[in-house]
Design a protein around this motif. Structure first.
Motif, mmCIF file in Angstrom:
data_model
loop_
_atom_site.group_PDB
_atom_site.id
_atom_site.type_symbol
_atom_site.label_atom_id
_atom_site.label_comp_id
_atom_site.label_asym_id
_atom_site.label_seq_id
_atom_site.Cartn_x
_atom_site.Cartn_y
_atom_site.Cartn_z
ATOM 1 N N ALA A 19 2.470 -6.398 -1.340
ATOM 2 C CA ALA A 19 1.202 -6.777 -0.867
ATOM 3 C C ALA A 19 1.311 -7.949 0.137
ATOM 4 C CB ALA A 19 0.116 -6.810 -1.621
ATOM 5 N N ASP A 20 1.218 -7.948 1.438
ATOM 6 C CA ASP A 20 1.088 -9.184 2.393
ATOM 7 C C ASP A 20 -0.177 -9.788 2.878
ATOM 8 O OD1 ASP A 20 4.076 -9.171 2.328
ATOM 9 O OD2 ASP A 20 3.943 -7.751 3.809
ATOM 10 N N ALA A 21 -1.103 -9.087 3.000
ATOM 11 C CA ALA A 21 -2.620 -9.306 3.418
ATOM 12 C C ALA A 21 -3.450 -8.513 2.965
ATOM 13 C CB ALA A 21 -2.512 -9.577 4.855
ATOM 14 N N ASN A 22 -4.730 -8.910 3.065
ATOM 15 C CA ASN A 22 -5.877 -8.229 2.789
ATOM 16 C C ASN A 22 -6.865 -8.580 3.902
ATOM 17 O OD1 ASN A 22 -8.019 -6.700 1.889
ATOM 18 N ND2 ASN A 22 -7.954 -7.836 -0.102
ATOM 19 N N ASP A 23 -6.794 -7.607 5.013
ATOM 20 C CA ASP A 23 -7.517 -7.876 6.428
ATOM 21 C C ASP A 23 -8.909 -7.093 6.374
ATOM 22 O OD1 ASP A 23 -5.213 -9.241 7.239
ATOM 23 O OD2 ASP A 23 -4.296 -7.496 8.056
ATOM 24 N N ASP A 24 -9.964 -7.683 6.297
ATOM 25 C CA ASP A 24 -11.087 -7.070 6.163
ATOM 26 C C ASP A 24 -11.495 -6.023 5.015
ATOM 27 O OD1 ASP A 24 -12.209 -8.467 8.394
ATOM 28 O OD2 ASP A 24 -11.166 -7.071 9.826
ATOM 29 N N GLY A 25 -10.674 -6.303 3.872
ATOM 30 C CA GLY A 25 -10.735 -5.299 2.739
ATOM 31 C C GLY A 25 -9.597 -4.270 2.942
ATOM 32 N N TYR A 71 15.922 4.953 -1.609
ATOM 33 C CA TYR A 71 16.730 5.892 -0.753
ATOM 34 C C TYR A 71 16.382 5.697 0.941
ATOM 35 C CZ TYR A 71 16.257 8.716 -5.162
ATOM 36 O OH TYR A 71 16.659 8.915 -6.041
ATOM 37 N N SER A 72 16.095 4.247 1.055
ATOM 38 C CA SER A 72 16.051 3.842 2.390
ATOM 39 C C SER A 72 16.179 2.510 2.365
ATOM 40 C CB SER A 72 14.799 4.208 3.136
ATOM 41 O OG SER A 72 14.646 3.616 4.267
ATOM 42 N N THR A 73 17.030 1.779 3.148
ATOM 43 C CA THR A 73 17.116 0.347 3.129
ATOM 44 C C THR A 73 15.935 -0.444 4.098
ATOM 45 O OG1 THR A 73 18.411 0.589 5.057
ATOM 46 C CG2 THR A 73 19.597 0.438 2.841
ATOM 47 N N GLU A 74 15.391 0.341 4.728
ATOM 48 C CA GLU A 74 14.142 -0.054 5.787
ATOM 49 C C GLU A 74 12.883 -0.178 5.019
ATOM 50 O OE1 GLU A 74 14.711 -1.005 8.818
ATOM 51 O OE2 GLU A 74 16.748 -0.491 8.282
ATOM 52 N N ALA A 75 12.249 -1.149 5.078
ATOM 53 C CA ALA A 75 10.820 -1.480 4.620
ATOM 54 C C ALA A 75 9.892 -0.398 5.592
ATOM 55 C CB ALA A 75 10.202 -2.770 5.001
ATOM 56 N N ILE A 76 8.959 0.235 4.405
ATOM 57 C CA ILE A 76 7.986 1.054 5.237
ATOM 58 C C ILE A 76 6.805 0.551 5.226
ATOM 59 C CG2 ILE A 76 7.027 3.332 4.719
ATOM 60 C CD1 ILE A 76 9.359 4.045 3.024
ATOM 61 N N PRO A 77 6.396 0.171 6.489
ATOM 62 C CA PRO A 77 4.909 -0.910 6.544
ATOM 63 C C PRO A 77 3.740 0.242 6.091
ATOM 64 C CG PRO A 77 5.804 -0.230 8.752
ATOM 65 C CD PRO A 77 6.759 0.247 7.768
ATOM 66 N N PHE A 78 2.850 -0.438 5.558
ATOM 67 C CA PHE A 78 1.578 0.393 5.256
ATOM 68 C C PHE A 78 0.483 -0.460 5.717
ATOM 69 C CE2 PHE A 78 2.146 -2.019 1.175
ATOM 70 C CZ PHE A 78 0.853 -2.459 0.959
ATOM 71 N N ARG A 79 -0.836 0.316 6.033
ATOM 72 C CA ARG A 79 -1.936 -0.411 6.195
ATOM 73 C C ARG A 79 -3.020 0.385 5.412
ATOM 74 N NH1 ARG A 79 -5.361 -3.426 8.901
ATOM 75 N NH2 ARG A 79 -7.277 -2.814 9.911
ATOM 76 N N GLY A 80 -3.423 -0.034 4.196
ATOM 77 C CA GLY A 80 -4.454 0.653 3.654
ATOM 78 C C GLY A 80 -3.816 1.646 2.223
#
Length: 158
Positions: free
Chosen positions: A18-24, A34-43
């Protein structure tokens, strides 16, 4: 919450940073073996969709009910062939979020939801959850509490 140690312990373990809480709306990154890449999420919807796709690809944990569409038709998922772990557990546990880091271990997918345990790595605290909604509430309340404590420390220093 009981302390249980730092481990992934399951092939479908997910590390939520968890990196930030933007407007809730919680934003951050997800990691799995199974992946070396980060998977970004929003919500949280993005977290759930990403995790469900991983579980379906692995065929684990097995769904207790199939996905239905608006017409009542059920469709199943087939396990993807060739799913190979590319990240070791210690590499996954090395990831950290700015606000907090959680290891999510879904053990069952019954009653159209998830059951399992989540560990808040910053405090090495583990709690069991009985649904995806309960998991979301646990993560939210943990991050709120950590934010309140950080604000209290900042006021004490000022």
């Amino acid at each position: 919450m009981a302390a249980t140690g730092r481990y992934i312990g399951t092939p479908n373990g997910i590390v939520l940073c968890a990196d930030a809480n933007d407007d809730g709306i919680l934003t951050g990154r997800l990691y799995h073996g199974y992946s070396t890449e980060a998977i970004p999420f929003r919500g949280y919807e993005s977290v759930i969709r990403t995790a469900e796709a991983l579980f379906d690809a692995l065929g684990f944990p097995h769904k207790g009910t199939g996905d239905r569409n608006i017409h009542g038709q059920t469709r199943g998922h087939k396990k993807k062939e060739g799913m190979t772990k590319v990240m070791r557990d210690d590499e996954l546990l090395g990831q950290h979020g700015d606000m907090g880091t959680f290891v999510i271990r879904v053990q069952h997918r019954q009653h159209s939801s998830w059951q399992g345990m989540v560990t808040y790595l910053d405090r090495d605290q583990t709690v069991y959850f009985r649904s995806a909604l309960e998991l979301i509430k646990i993560i939210d309340s943990t991050l709120d509490e950590a934010e309140r404590k950080a604000a209290g420390r900042a006021e004490g220093e000022a």
